[in-house]
Design a protein around this motif. Structure first.
Motif, PDB file in Angstrom:
ATOM      1  N   VAL A   5       0.821  -1.213   0.000  1.00  0.00           N
ATOM      2  CA  VAL A   5       0.000   0.000   0.000  1.00  0.00           C
ATOM      3  C   VAL A   5       0.855   1.263   0.000  1.00  0.00           C
ATOM      4  CG1 VAL A   5      -1.989  -1.082   1.087  1.00  0.00           C
ATOM      5  CG2 VAL A   5      -0.233  -0.019   2.520  1.00  0.00           C
ATOM      6  N   ASN A   6       2.180   1.110   0.146  1.00  0.00           N
ATOM      7  CA  ASN A   6       3.080   2.263   0.069  1.00  0.00           C
ATOM      8  C   ASN A   6       4.466   1.780  -0.337  1.00  0.00           C
ATOM      9  OD1 ASN A   6       4.783   1.668   2.503  1.00  0.00           O
ATOM     10  ND2 ASN A   6       2.812   1.919   3.554  1.00  0.00           N
ATOM     11  N   THR A   7       5.369   2.723  -0.547  1.00  0.00           N
ATOM     12  CA  THR A   7       6.735   2.376  -0.966  1.00  0.00           C
ATOM     13  C   THR A   7       7.764   2.884   0.047  1.00  0.00           C
ATOM     14  OG1 THR A   7       6.852   4.411  -2.279  1.00  0.00           O
ATOM     15  CG2 THR A   7       6.106   2.424  -3.415  1.00  0.00           C
ATOM     16  N   LYS A   8       7.355   3.000   1.311  1.00  0.00           N
ATOM     17  CA  LYS A   8       8.246   3.523   2.349  1.00  0.00           C
ATOM     18  C   LYS A   8       9.435   2.583   2.575  1.00  0.00           C
ATOM     19  CE  LYS A   8       4.425   5.760   4.828  1.00  0.00           C
ATOM     20  NZ  LYS A   8       3.554   5.698   6.029  1.00  0.00           N
ATOM     21  N   PRO A   9      10.571   3.138   3.018  1.00  0.00           N
ATOM     22  CA  PRO A   9      11.747   2.293   3.297  1.00  0.00           C
ATOM     23  C   PRO A   9      11.440   1.148   4.258  1.00  0.00           C
ATOM     24  CG  PRO A   9      12.384   4.601   3.317  1.00  0.00           C
ATOM     25  CD  PRO A   9      10.890   4.579   3.165  1.00  0.00           C
ATOM     26  N   ALA A  10      10.597   1.407   5.265  1.00  0.00           N
ATOM     27  CA  ALA A  10      10.252   0.346   6.225  1.00  0.00           C
ATOM     28  C   ALA A  10       9.504  -0.789   5.532  1.00  0.00           C
ATOM     29  CB  ALA A  10       9.409   0.920   7.356  1.00  0.00           C
ATOM     30  N   THR A  11       8.654  -0.438   4.568  1.00  0.00           N
ATOM     31  CA  THR A  11       7.919  -1.456   3.817  1.00  0.00           C
ATOM     32  C   THR A  11       8.871  -2.272   2.956  1.00  0.00           C
ATOM     33  OG1 THR A  11       5.924  -0.088   3.776  1.00  0.00           O
ATOM     34  CG2 THR A  11       6.078  -1.822   2.116  1.00  0.00           C
ATOM     35  N   VAL A  12       9.807  -1.597   2.297  1.00  0.00           N
ATOM     36  CA  VAL A  12      10.798  -2.295   1.469  1.00  0.00           C
ATOM     37  C   VAL A  12      11.617  -3.259   2.326  1.00  0.00           C
ATOM     38  CG1 VAL A  12      12.852  -1.996   0.028  1.00  0.00           C
ATOM     39  CG2 VAL A  12      10.934  -0.406  -0.203  1.00  0.00           C
ATOM     40  N   ALA A  13      12.025  -2.799   3.506  1.00  0.00           N
ATOM     41  CA  ALA A  13      12.811  -3.647   4.411  1.00  0.00           C
ATOM     42  C   ALA A  13      12.009  -4.878   4.838  1.00  0.00           C
ATOM     43  CB  ALA A  13      13.247  -2.842   5.631  1.00  0.00           C
ATOM     44  N   GLU A  14      10.730  -4.674   5.137  1.00  0.00           N
ATOM     45  CA  GLU A  14       9.862  -5.777   5.547  1.00  0.00           C
ATOM     46  C   GLU A  14       9.699  -6.793   4.417  1.00  0.00           C
ATOM     47  OE1 GLU A  14       6.861  -7.489   8.343  1.00  0.00           O
ATOM     48  OE2 GLU A  14       8.489  -6.062   8.608  1.00  0.00           O
ATOM     49  N   LEU A  15       9.512  -6.303   3.204  1.00  0.00           N
ATOM     50  CA  LEU A  15       9.384  -7.195   2.048  1.00  0.00           C
ATOM     51  C   LEU A  15      10.688  -7.943   1.796  1.00  0.00           C
ATOM     52  CD1 LEU A  15       7.414  -4.743  -0.272  1.00  0.00           C
ATOM     53  CD2 LEU A  15       6.532  -6.908   0.614  1.00  0.00           C
ATOM     54  N   ASN A  16      11.824  -7.252   1.915  1.00  0.00           N
ATOM     55  CA  ASN A  16      13.120  -7.900   1.689  1.00  0.00           C
ATOM     56  C   ASN A  16      13.407  -8.989   2.715  1.00  0.00           C
ATOM     57  OD1 ASN A  16      13.890  -6.537  -0.646  1.00  0.00           O
ATOM     58  ND2 ASN A  16      14.828  -4.837   0.479  1.00  0.00           N
ATOM     59  N   THR A  39      11.516 -11.151   3.763  1.00  0.00           N
ATOM     60  CA  THR A  39      10.821 -12.407   3.466  1.00  0.00           C
ATOM     61  C   THR A  39      11.672 -13.338   2.596  1.00  0.00           C
ATOM     62  OG1 THR A  39       9.738 -11.634   1.419  1.00  0.00           O
ATOM     63  CG2 THR A  39       8.606 -11.189   3.505  1.00  0.00           C
ATOM     64  N   LEU A  40      12.830 -12.868   2.137  1.00  0.00           N
ATOM     65  CA  LEU A  40      13.668 -13.685   1.254  1.00  0.00           C
ATOM     66  C   LEU A  40      14.039 -15.021   1.891  1.00  0.00           C
ATOM     67  CD1 LEU A  40      15.109 -13.867  -1.446  1.00  0.00           C
ATOM     68  CD2 LEU A  40      17.089 -12.723  -0.433  1.00  0.00           C
ATOM     69  N   SER A  41      14.180 -15.030   3.204  1.00  0.00           N
ATOM     70  CA  SER A  41      14.558 -16.265   3.903  1.00  0.00           C
ATOM     71  C   SER A  41      13.353 -17.106   4.305  1.00  0.00           C
ATOM     72  CB  SER A  41      15.377 -15.920   5.152  1.00  0.00           C
ATOM     73  OG  SER A  41      14.600 -15.118   6.040  1.00  0.00           O
ATOM     74  N   GLN A  42      12.147 -16.636   3.978  1.00  0.00           N
ATOM     75  CA  GLN A  42      10.932 -17.345   4.378  1.00  0.00           C
ATOM     76  C   GLN A  42      10.425 -18.244   3.252  1.00  0.00           C
ATOM     77  OE1 GLN A  42       8.176 -14.235   5.404  1.00  0.00           O
ATOM     78  NE2 GLN A  42       9.369 -13.513   7.151  1.00  0.00           N
ATOM     79  N   GLN A  43       9.505 -19.115   3.624  1.00  0.00           N
ATOM     80  CA  GLN A  43       8.812 -19.947   2.631  1.00  0.00           C
ATOM     81  C   GLN A  43       7.309 -19.782   2.801  1.00  0.00           C
ATOM     82  OE1 GLN A  43       9.564 -21.670  -0.042  1.00  0.00           O
ATOM     83  NE2 GLN A  43      11.708 -21.035   0.175  1.00  0.00           N
ATOM     84  N   PRO A  44       6.606 -19.214   1.827  1.00  0.00           N
ATOM     85  CA  PRO A  44       7.163 -18.645   0.599  1.00  0.00           C
ATOM     86  C   PRO A  44       7.604 -17.192   0.809  1.00  0.00           C
ATOM     87  CG  PRO A  44       4.779 -18.557   0.539  1.00  0.00           C
ATOM     88  CD  PRO A  44       5.142 -19.223   1.833  1.00  0.00           C
ATOM     89  N   PHE A  70       7.848  -9.684  -4.220  1.00  0.00           N
ATOM     90  CA  PHE A  70       8.711  -8.505  -4.324  1.00  0.00           C
ATOM     91  C   PHE A  70      10.179  -8.909  -4.428  1.00  0.00           C
ATOM     92  CE2 PHE A  70      11.206  -5.005  -2.508  1.00  0.00           C
ATOM     93  CZ  PHE A  70      10.709  -3.913  -3.192  1.00  0.00           C
ATOM     94  N   VAL A  71      10.569  -9.972  -3.723  1.00  0.00           N
ATOM     95  CA  VAL A  71      11.957 -10.429  -3.783  1.00  0.00           C
ATOM     96  C   VAL A  71      12.125 -11.623  -4.720  1.00  0.00           C
ATOM     97  CG1 VAL A  71      12.654  -9.538  -1.541  1.00  0.00           C
ATOM     98  CG2 VAL A  71      11.628 -11.803  -1.662  1.00  0.00           C
ATOM     99  N   LEU A  72      11.090 -12.424  -4.864  1.00  0.00           N
ATOM    100  CA  LEU A  72      11.173 -13.615  -5.707  1.00  0.00           C
ATOM    101  C   LEU A  72      11.197 -13.260  -7.192  1.00  0.00           C
ATOM    102  CD1 LEU A  72      11.248 -16.704  -5.301  1.00  0.00           C
ATOM    103  CD2 LEU A  72       8.763 -16.698  -5.609  1.00  0.00           C
TER     104      LEU A  72
END
Length: 430
Positions: free
Chosen positions: A158-169, A171-176, A180-182
């Motif tokens: 819902v936004n492109t804030k740095p905190a949102t980007v960090a939260e999305l990044n 998830t790279l170690s999660q399944q699934p 955004f990173v996949l």
């Protein structure tokens, strides 16, 4: 739709009046397609629905449930809040809930494709300890209420804030992990949010697989897409120039290509649902105006932002082709709004569905009831009840209109709608 979408649509309503009209195009029935003869009238119950949003926790889950406390307390609060809402909806005579299961690039069920929604715990990918979609289905069906799984197809955040980007990044170690990173090459920025590029075929396949996962695993009564297809704003447009170069050969314009992309998504989702579970209904809730008559002789006598030109969604064509079981245009204006009169649009849509088997439900602006408005003062008169009554009376008087959906659930609980809710209960209640 849906609050930011409502504001966006309102801005477009004004902007579209001032902008130069697009090239006129009367959309004919697709080649070789004949109108589908209507079925004989059936004595089926009118749909009385409500949208229940999860994006930004607008309706559910309660914000307080994720502010500290134990996991057990959070789960209990969320379950009790949902049961209370369903009890209230049942008492009002609501028979269908459109539950937002994919508010962005996250899920309200244990998906193998999407990470868990942060709306449930405060963190993307964190297991909430229960299955909200399963819980909703069990509790709603127990009360005789149908549930349509409502998806926002392309929104990632819902936004492109740095905190949102960090939260999305993270998830790279999660399944699934997050899309955004996949598949970062699918991501664009538009309307001040991260979105998927609808012109990439793999994106459409990915969205279809998400719908298929829900339809296969859950006894949902229907699937609905909202009005966010190409959701741009004038200052934040989708940068899909390279995608157009790659996939747009053979199209006269980028606009035609974009409409083709939206068409492709609707076709394959419709086909997939019918192959998996023919009894599950598929519908779309688009912006209320398909095209204005000033742009297209087949359009409505309105001056509003048009789905065909703004969202690149040829919603009328989907009805004509039989791709939808129902369409639920958002007619969020009163009878007195000259640019987009409620009655003008409701009757226009009734004429569109008349030669087809697509059912017509009308989306009403409960969020405007009781709210001061310079351009739409009718929502304030006697608590908005006269305007609401006029709209419901019209819906019930036009044979092609098979029901009404209110936007959105939490406005049933607000002080400004108290008189209107009492009226709804007297009209619809058990």
């Amino acid at each position: 739709m849906k609050k930011s979408g409502v504001l966006f649509a309102a801005a477009l309503l004004l902007a579209s009046c001032a902008s130069a009209p697009p090239t006129s195009l009367i959309t004919p029935l697709p080649h070789g397609v004949k109108p589908v003869p209507g079925k004989a009238a059936q004595n089926q119950e009118q749909l009385r629905g409500v949208w229940l949003t999860t994006v930004s926790r607008l309706d559910w889950p309660p914000i307080a449930s994720v502010n500290g406390g134990s996991a057990a307390s959070r789960i209990s609060q969320q379950k009790e809040a949902l049961k209370d809402k369903l009890d209230n909806l049942k008492s009002l005579g609501i028979n269908t809930v459109f539950f937002q299961v994919k508010p962005d690039g996250t899920a309200m069920w244990p998906s193998k494709i999407l990470p868990w929604s942060d709306m449930l715990t405060g963190h993307i990918g964190e297991d909430p300890g229960y299955d909200p979609l399963r819980f909703m289905l069990d509790e709603a069906h127990k009360r005789g209420i149908k549930v349509h799984a409502w998806f926002n197809p392309y929104r990632v955040s819902v936004n492109t804030k740095p905190a949102t980007v960090a939260e999305l990044n993270r998830t790279l170690s999660q399944q699934p992990p997050s899309v955004f990173v996949l598949h970062h090459d699918w991501i664009r920025t538009a309307g001040e949010r991260f979105v998927l590029d609808p012109g990439i075929p793999d994106v459409r396949d990915w969205i279809t697989s998400i719908v298929a996962e829900v339809v296969t695993r859950y006894p949902v009564d229907g699937v609905q897409f909202d009005d966010y297809f190409y959701a741009e704003s004038p200052g934040s447009v989708i940068n899909d120039g390279q995608t157009f170069k790659t996939y747009g050969q053979g199209f006269n314009s980028k606009a035609d290509w974009r409409r083709h992309n939206t068409q492709q998504l609707i076709e394959q989702v419709s086909r997939t649902i019918k192959q998996l579970k023919p009894g599950v209904e598929f519908g779309v809730s688009p912006a209320g105006v398909w095209r204005n008559r000033s742009h297209d002789a087949a359009g409505s006598d309105t001056r509003g932002a048009a789905a065909y030109d703004e969202s690149y969604a040829d919603t009328r064509r989907w009805v004509q082709q039989g791709l939808l079981d129902y369409i639920a245009p958002q007619l969020y204006w009163p009878f007195s709004r000259d640019a987009a009169r409620y009655d003008v649009l409701a009757k226009w849509w009734a004429d569109v569905v008349k030669p087809t088997n697509t059912r017509l439900y009308i989306g009403l602006a409960l969020y405007k009831v009781g709210m001061p408005s310079k351009n739409e003062p009718d929502w304030m008169i006697n608590g908005g009840v006269p305007e609401l009554k006029k709209q419901l009376d019209l819906n019930e008087s036009v044979p092609q209109i098979k029901g009404t959906i209110l936007f959105r659930e939490d406005y049933l609980n607000q002080p400004q709608t108290r008189e209107a809710v009492s009226y709804l209960k007297s009209r619809w209640g058990n």
